[in-house]
Design an enzyme around this catalytic site. Structure first.
Site, PDB file in Angstrom:
ATOM      1  N   ARG A  59       0.831  -1.223   0.000  1.00 15.06           N
ATOM      2  CA  ARG A  59       0.000   0.000   0.000  1.00 15.06           C
ATOM      3  C   ARG A  59       0.855   1.258   0.000  1.00 15.06           C
ATOM      4  O   ARG A  59       0.406   2.325  -0.416  1.00 15.06           O
ATOM      5  CB  ARG A  59      -1.004  -0.048   1.154  1.00 15.06           C
ATOM      6  CG  ARG A  59      -2.205  -0.908   0.809  1.00 15.06           C
ATOM      7  CD  ARG A  59      -2.907  -1.433   2.022  1.00 15.06           C
ATOM      8  NE  ARG A  59      -2.181  -2.560   2.592  1.00 15.06           N
ATOM      9  CZ  ARG A  59      -2.294  -2.963   3.832  1.00 15.06           C
ATOM     10  NH1 ARG A  59      -3.088  -2.340   4.654  1.00 15.06           N
ATOM     11  NH2 ARG A  59      -1.597  -3.992   4.260  1.00 15.06           N
ATOM     12  N   GLU A  96       2.988  -6.444  13.119  1.00 14.19           N
ATOM     13  CA  GLU A  96       2.021  -6.566  14.205  1.00 14.19           C
ATOM     14  C   GLU A  96       1.510  -8.016  14.230  1.00 14.19           C
ATOM     15  O   GLU A  96       1.140  -8.536  15.262  1.00 14.19           O
ATOM     16  CB  GLU A  96       0.860  -5.584  13.975  1.00 14.19           C
ATOM     17  CG  GLU A  96      -0.006  -5.350  15.188  1.00 14.19           C
ATOM     18  CD  GLU A  96      -1.217  -4.472  14.890  1.00 14.19           C
ATOM     19  OE1 GLU A  96      -1.435  -4.116  13.723  1.00 14.19           O
ATOM     20  OE2 GLU A  96      -1.939  -4.166  15.841  1.00 14.19           O
TER      21      GLU A  96
END
Ligand code: AMP
Length: 175
Positions: A59, A96
């Site tokens: 992204r 994460e």
């Protein structure tokens, strides 16, 4: 409000993670323009010029290349392992949700090159710090790091700031 254009999907890609999806923002012409314009105005006002924008797969490519076009800089991709065809420098990092490896072409950054790092979101900062390490391995200078979304409770932006990288984020969301 830009923040309302971001869709949050609970428990994706695994239980306990709230995934902040920017595809709903990108498909909105006005919101996409606004994101790039706010970033453009911010970086045009900085005293340190930017030579190149480095975007992180995937992204970061969308935001980074649109911003590079707006700022009239070059664009360099940092990709997941095994995707770049020429000689690469690589670094491992913790997400994460998992562990991964990123790579950059060794000839993509020339010594002294002033780099703006761009991604859609900063959580733990693991990806951005690994990207900064790659840029510095090639003797580039990280003059800023820009993200649409910061998850301040996860702490990544603070880690970048502790390394004296100026961080600019457009929205803060709960991790
Ligand atoms: P981190 O290395 O923990 O800062 O994670 C940042 C990278 O992982 C970015 O490339 C994000 O696109 C992706 N990412 C991490 N957490 C999320 C999340 N909660 N929602 C959407 N993308 C995320």
């Amino acid at each position: 409000m830009l923040i309302e254009k971001i869709r949050t999907i609970p428990d994706y890609p695994k239980p306990g993670i709230s995934f902040h999806d920017i595809t709903t923002l990108l498909k909105d012409a006005e919101a996409f323009q606004q994101v790039i314009n706010v970033l453009k105005v911010h970086y045009q006002a900085q005293s340190t010029p930017i030579d190149v924008i480095v975007g992180i797969e995937a992204r970061g490519f969308i935001i980074g290349s649109a911003l590079a076009y707006a700022l009239k800089t070059g664009f360099v991709p940092i990709r997941k392992s095994g995707k770049l065809p020429a000689k690469v420098a690589s670094a491992e990092y913790a997400l994460e949700y998992g562990v991964d490896r990123i790579e950059i072409h060794t000839d993509a950054i020339t010594p002294g090159c002033r780099v703006l790092l761009v991604d859609d979101l900063i959580a733990t900062g693991g990806t951005a710090l690994a990207a900064a390490d790659l840029i510095e391995q090639l003797q580039g200078q990280v003059v800023g790091a820009a993200f649409i979304i910061n998850l301040p409770t996860v702490g990544g932006a603070a880690k970048l700031q502790a390394r004296h990288y100026p961080v600019f984020c457009l929205a803060e969301l709960a991790g």
